[in-house]
Design a protein around this motif. Structure first.
Motif, PDB file in Angstrom:
ATOM      1  N   GLY A   1       2.364  13.852   6.246  1.00 30.53           N
ATOM      2  CA  GLY A   1       2.510  14.571   7.508  1.00 30.53           C
ATOM      3  C   GLY A   1       3.652  13.956   8.299  1.00 30.53           C
ATOM      4  O   GLY A   1       4.720  13.689   7.750  1.00 30.53           O
ATOM      5  N   PRO A   2       3.449  13.651   9.591  1.00 35.51           N
ATOM      6  CA  PRO A   2       4.523  13.073  10.400  1.00 35.51           C
ATOM      7  C   PRO A   2       4.665  11.551  10.254  1.00 35.51           C
ATOM      8  O   PRO A   2       5.565  10.947  10.814  1.00 35.51           O
ATOM      9  N   ASP A   3       3.766  10.920   9.488  1.00 37.85           N
ATOM     10  CA  ASP A   3       3.793   9.472   9.305  1.00 37.85           C
ATOM     11  C   ASP A   3       4.616   9.094   8.077  1.00 37.85           C
ATOM     12  O   ASP A   3       4.601   9.801   7.069  1.00 37.85           O
ATOM     13  N   ALA A   4       5.321   7.984   8.165  1.00 38.36           N
ATOM     14  CA  ALA A   4       6.113   7.491   7.031  1.00 38.36           C
ATOM     15  C   ALA A   4       6.027   5.974   6.990  1.00 38.36           C
ATOM     16  O   ALA A   4       5.877   5.316   8.022  1.00 38.36           O
ATOM     17  N   ALA A   5       6.125   5.443   5.786  1.00 36.45           N
ATOM     18  CA  ALA A   5       6.077   3.991   5.618  1.00 36.45           C
ATOM     19  C   ALA A   5       7.018   3.574   4.500  1.00 36.45           C
ATOM     20  O   ALA A   5       7.172   4.281   3.501  1.00 36.45           O
ATOM     21  N   LEU A   6       7.650   2.420   4.699  1.00 38.25           N
ATOM     22  CA  LEU A   6       8.525   1.837   3.692  1.00 38.25           C
ATOM     23  C   LEU A   6       7.830   0.613   3.120  1.00 38.25           C
ATOM     24  O   LEU A   6       7.395  -0.269   3.860  1.00 38.25           O
ATOM     25  N   TYR A   7       7.711   0.558   1.795  1.00 39.82           N
ATOM     26  CA  TYR A   7       7.086  -0.559   1.104  1.00 39.82           C
ATOM     27  C   TYR A   7       8.128  -1.284   0.261  1.00 39.82           C
ATOM     28  O   TYR A   7       9.001  -0.648  -0.327  1.00 39.82           O
ATOM     29  N   ASP A   8       8.006  -2.585   0.192  1.00 38.45           N
ATOM     30  CA  ASP A   8       8.816  -3.405  -0.704  1.00 38.45           C
ATOM     31  C   ASP A   8       7.888  -3.805  -1.842  1.00 38.45           C
ATOM     32  O   ASP A   8       6.984  -4.621  -1.652  1.00 38.45           O
ATOM     33  N   VAL A   9       8.071  -3.219  -3.024  1.00 39.59           N
ATOM     34  CA  VAL A   9       7.144  -3.449  -4.130  1.00 39.59           C
ATOM     35  C   VAL A   9       7.169  -4.884  -4.636  1.00 39.59           C
ATOM     36  O   VAL A   9       6.236  -5.323  -5.318  1.00 39.59           O
ATOM     37  N   ARG A  10       8.192  -5.637  -4.275  1.00 36.43           N
ATOM     38  CA  ARG A  10       8.245  -7.049  -4.664  1.00 36.43           C
ATOM     39  C   ARG A  10       7.183  -7.866  -3.946  1.00 36.43           C
ATOM     40  O   ARG A  10       6.861  -8.976  -4.353  1.00 36.43           O
ATOM     41  N   GLN A  11       6.603  -7.317  -2.868  1.00 31.13           N
ATOM     42  CA  GLN A  11       5.575  -8.031  -2.111  1.00 31.13           C
ATOM     43  C   GLN A  11       4.177  -7.830  -2.679  1.00 31.13           C
ATOM     44  O   GLN A  11       3.208  -8.361  -2.146  1.00 31.13           O
ATOM     45  N   GLY A  12       4.046  -7.056  -3.727  1.00 30.20           N
ATOM     46  CA  GLY A  12       2.751  -6.869  -4.363  1.00 30.20           C
ATOM     47  C   GLY A  12       2.197  -5.476  -4.153  1.00 30.20           C
ATOM     48  O   GLY A  12       2.544  -4.782  -3.204  1.00 30.20           O
ATOM     49  N   GLU A  13       1.313  -5.109  -5.048  1.00 29.20           N
ATOM     50  CA  GLU A  13       0.746  -3.762  -5.069  1.00 29.20           C
ATOM     51  C   GLU A  13      -0.020  -3.406  -3.802  1.00 29.20           C
ATOM     52  O   GLU A  13       0.018  -2.276  -3.336  1.00 29.20           O
ATOM     53  N   ASN A  14      -0.722  -4.348  -3.212  1.00 25.93           N
ATOM     54  CA  ASN A  14      -1.544  -4.062  -2.033  1.00 25.93           C
ATOM     55  C   ASN A  14      -0.926  -4.563  -0.729  1.00 25.93           C
ATOM     56  O   ASN A  14      -1.617  -4.665   0.280  1.00 25.93           O
ATOM     57  N   ALA A  15       0.372  -4.875  -0.750  1.00 23.53           N
ATOM     58  CA  ALA A  15       1.042  -5.384   0.450  1.00 23.53           C
ATOM     59  C   ALA A  15       1.156  -4.297   1.517  1.00 23.53           C
ATOM     60  O   ALA A  15       1.253  -3.100   1.210  1.00 23.53           O
ATOM     61  N   ALA A  16       1.141  -4.724   2.758  1.00 23.42           N
ATOM     62  CA  ALA A  16       1.331  -3.812   3.880  1.00 23.42           C
ATOM     63  C   ALA A  16       2.774  -3.293   3.876  1.00 23.42           C
ATOM     64  O   ALA A  16       3.671  -3.941   3.333  1.00 23.42           O
ATOM     65  N   PRO A  17       3.009  -2.140   4.489  1.00 21.93           N
ATOM     66  CA  PRO A  17       4.382  -1.643   4.562  1.00 21.93           C
ATOM     67  C   PRO A  17       5.266  -2.585   5.377  1.00 21.93           C
ATOM     68  O   PRO A  17       4.780  -3.263   6.294  1.00 21.93           O
ATOM     69  N   VAL A  18       6.545  -2.633   5.036  1.00 25.37           N
ATOM     70  CA  VAL A  18       7.486  -3.453   5.798  1.00 25.37           C
ATOM     71  C   VAL A  18       7.927  -2.726   7.062  1.00 25.37           C
ATOM     72  O   VAL A  18       8.476  -3.342   7.976  1.00 25.37           O
ATOM     73  N   MET A  19       7.658  -1.406   7.115  1.00 22.94           N
ATOM     74  CA  MET A  19       8.022  -0.615   8.285  1.00 22.94           C
ATOM     75  C   MET A  19       7.193   0.659   8.291  1.00 22.94           C
ATOM     76  O   MET A  19       6.951   1.253   7.246  1.00 22.94           O
TER      77      MET A  19
END
Length: 125
Positions: free
Chosen positions: A101-119
Motif C-alpha cells: 500500500g502506501p508503506d515502503a521499507a528498505l532492507y539490507d539483506v547482509r544484516q540477516g533474514e529477520n533484520a529490521a528495515p534500514v529505512m
C-alpha cells in the motif's frame, strides 16, 4: 521479428542527503531489448522518510517484467520484482525494497533474514 528497446536514463536525484543517500554524479543509461510490441509503463512515486528526507522511485513494467529504480547508498539501483507474500518486493544487490500500500521499507539483506528495515517511508499523496 525485430525487438523493441527500453532505454532507462539514470539521472541524479536530489533531496536524499538526510538519509545518507544520493544520486550518481552524472547520468548513465541502460538499454534493454524487448520483444516487439511489448508495452512499457512507468510510474514515479515520491516517498517521505524519517528526518524530513524524501526521494522518488521509478517503477517500470515491460510485459511480464517489473523493475524499480531506487536510490540507495549513493547510487540508483535497478531492482527486479521478486516473489512476495503480500505487496510488491524488489531486489537488487544487497537490498530489498518492499512496498505494501502506501508503506515502503528498505532492507539490507547482509544484516540477516529477520533484520529490521534500514529505512521506512510513506508514499506522498
Amino acid at each position: 521479428m525485430r525487438p523493441s528497446t527500453l532505454r532507462l536514463s539514470l539521472a541524479a536525484l536530489s533531496g536524499l542527503g538526510a538519509l545518507g543517500l544520493s544520486g550518481p554524479a552524472s547520468a548513465a543509461e541502460l538499454t534493454l531489448a524487448l520483444p516487439e510490441g511489448t508495452q512499457v509503463h512507468q510510474v514515479k512515486t515520491s516517498y517521505a522518510c524519517p528526518a524530513g528526507a524524501a526521494f522518488t522511485v521509478a517503477y517500470i513494467t515491460a510485459g511480464n517484467s517489473a523493475l524499480a529504480i531506487v536510490p540507495v547508498a549513493g547510487q540508483e539501483l535497478i531492482m527486479a520484482n521478486v516473489l512476495a507474500a503480500s505487496g510488491a518486493r524488489y531486489a537488487g544487490g544487497a537490498y530489498v525494497w518492499w512496498t505494501k500500500g502506501p508503506d515502503a521499507a528498505l532492507y539490507d539483506v547482509r544484516q540477516g533474514e529477520n533484520a529490521a528495515p534500514v529505512m521506512t517511508c510513506q508514499e506522498k499523496k
